[in-house]
Scaffold this active site. Sequence first.
Site, short mmCIF file in Angstrom:
data_model
loop_
_atom_site.label_atom_id
_atom_site.label_comp_id
_atom_site.label_asym_id
_atom_site.label_seq_id
_atom_site.Cartn_x
_atom_site.Cartn_y
_atom_site.Cartn_z
N HIS A 248 0.82 -1.21 0.00
CA HIS A 248 0.00 0.00 0.00
C HIS A 248 0.86 1.26 0.00
O HIS A 248 0.34 2.38 0.12
CB HIS A 248 -0.90 -0.04 1.25
CG HIS A 248 -2.07 0.87 1.20
ND1 HIS A 248 -2.34 1.80 2.18
CD2 HIS A 248 -3.07 0.99 0.30
CE1 HIS A 248 -3.43 2.46 1.89
NE2 HIS A 248 -3.91 2.00 0.76
N LYS A 250 3.25 4.44 -1.09
CA LYS A 250 3.38 5.39 -2.20
C LYS A 250 4.65 6.19 -1.96
O LYS A 250 4.71 7.06 -1.09
CB LYS A 250 2.19 6.35 -2.29
CG LYS A 250 0.84 5.66 -2.52
CD LYS A 250 0.08 5.49 -1.24
CE LYS A 250 -1.27 4.87 -1.50
NZ LYS A 250 -1.92 4.43 -0.25
N ASP A 255 16.88 11.19 -7.53
CA ASP A 255 18.30 11.57 -7.36
C ASP A 255 18.74 11.70 -5.90
O ASP A 255 19.66 12.47 -5.61
CB ASP A 255 18.57 12.90 -8.08
CG ASP A 255 18.56 12.75 -9.59
OD1 ASP A 255 18.54 11.60 -10.07
OD2 ASP A 255 18.56 13.78 -10.29
N HIS A 427 -9.35 11.21 2.17
CA HIS A 427 -8.44 10.05 2.09
C HIS A 427 -7.16 10.30 2.86
O HIS A 427 -6.24 9.49 2.84
CB HIS A 427 -8.14 9.78 0.61
CG HIS A 427 -7.54 8.43 0.35
ND1 HIS A 427 -6.26 8.28 -0.12
CD2 HIS A 427 -8.05 7.18 0.46
CE1 HIS A 427 -6.00 7.00 -0.29
NE2 HIS A 427 -7.07 6.30 0.07
N LYS A 429 -4.43 10.50 5.80
CA LYS A 429 -4.13 9.47 6.80
C LYS A 429 -3.05 9.97 7.75
O LYS A 429 -1.87 10.03 7.37
CB LYS A 429 -3.64 8.20 6.11
CG LYS A 429 -4.47 7.76 4.91
CD LYS A 429 -3.64 6.87 4.00
CE LYS A 429 -4.36 6.59 2.69
NZ LYS A 429 -5.55 5.80 2.85
N ASP A 434 -0.68 17.64 20.07
CA ASP A 434 -0.27 18.82 20.84
C ASP A 434 0.39 19.92 20.01
O ASP A 434 1.12 20.76 20.54
CB ASP A 434 0.70 18.41 21.97
CG ASP A 434 0.02 17.58 23.04
OD1 ASP A 434 -1.22 17.63 23.13
OD2 ASP A 434 0.72 16.87 23.78
#
Length: 509
Positions: A248, A250, A255, A427, A429, A434
């Site tokens: 899952h 991404k 470079d 979407h 996540k 604090d």
Amino acid sequence: MLIKSGRRKPDPVKKCRRGFVVDNMSTMWKVIMFAAGSMLFWNMLFAIAIVFFERRDPKSVWAWLLLLFFLPGIGFVFYLFLGVDLRKRKMFQEKELEDNIHEIIRDQKLLLKDRPDKNRDDAAEYTDLIMYNMETADAVLLGENDIDIFTDGNEKFDALIADLETAEHFIHLQYYIIRNDVLFQRIVEVLKKKAAEGVAVRVLFDGMGCRSVRRSYWRQLEAAGIRTAEFFPAILGRLQLRINYRNHRKIVVIDNRTAYVGGFNIGREYIDLDPRFGHWRDTHLRITGEGVLGLQLRFILDWNYAAGEKLFEDSRLLLVPPRGERDHCALQIISSGPDNSLEQIRDNYIRLITKAKKRICIQTPYFIPDEAVLNSLLIAVRSGIEVNLMIPCKPDHPFVYWATYSYMGELLRAGANCYTYDNGFLHSKGIIVDGEILCYGTANMDIRSFALNFEVNAVVYSKKKAEQMEEIFREDLKYCTQITMDSYAARCLKIRFKEQVCRLMSPLL
């Protein structure tokens, strides 16, 4: 004169047919009884395996047993596709060996520790968390990073494509979902151009997430000089025998200078072109500085496993990046997956929740916490800490959404602030604590992300960035509806039924 009898002589042909039908019915009944007996046998066998041989959470055990009991045939199929772990150790044996290349990572630790870091004040409060990540996940504290936060897909991909255009040595690109549509075509044009210039281009994709892309298309990219690799490929074309253990993550690394990590996949819906979702609200981080190395290591480990290469032999890929000059953030890149006995991202969430003193802000499309995470949040709420949870107002996976709604109800009853995002699909996540620290990336706050998927998050120790992320959260609240106890209690019987059924199945979702 012959007198005909009132009784007809039995027709031998009809008698034969009746006998044939009776025999067939008898045979069919025996087949049905044999199938039912076999099904009961396999149900019992799987039940024994689940209870005695697999180290599962008790809730997951009961969920599987109930499914096998009430739906013997369907439950059997579901267990084969989703539940059985008989090949798990074998599947990940090679990957686990690669993940334990401590010599390389230790060298990087020594190199980075020898550098003076004047910006660890923001991390001082979280020394225990830093040490936990270093000991359990070889996650080096990487200092002096500049971080850009993207919440809009068009802005994120415009920036990514601009960075791809500057690549001189290599491009490493990894996504769970890649759709062969207008967005990927824009990216592919740049990748082909760079490959023609001699830049090493590698694209890693998940077999389940990219099942809509034909194999012939990946072969076309290979012919154009772009290396591709599939994580857990399908068999017999597009047949996926394993739904669990998906990659899952991404990640993009360019470079060893710039890297991306977050929630956006590659597809038209992520740039607001799918009317079903409308505006796609997500969060992605662009990192320049030493933090790039953490994402590079993660990509190389995944690539080596999927492609069968040994990129660690190329020392140029492990050069320490130049420091950022603007934000001076320290961060750690943490990852988790079924190849590890620990659930690092889950444990980070728990530690952050328990260390909170004032407030906690959570955004997640799927809120199906395990008992430890849920109890940590409930304790925080009852201790007077402000807990804010934001989820989507619409489902992309209905079963998961209604299970989410059920768990949200527990937080509501304890006194948490719960919101549904109304301006499209949420979407994003992550968690902010604090106004001092944030943890964002690819992991949802659900059992699947904690234990079954391969995930990666960035823990950023920076008041400046945490305050910026809190400001984004407050801006999102303008497009939210707050769920109160009154409105939650007024939900209809149909929704209550959905919640109960989906919550019962939540350990399997």
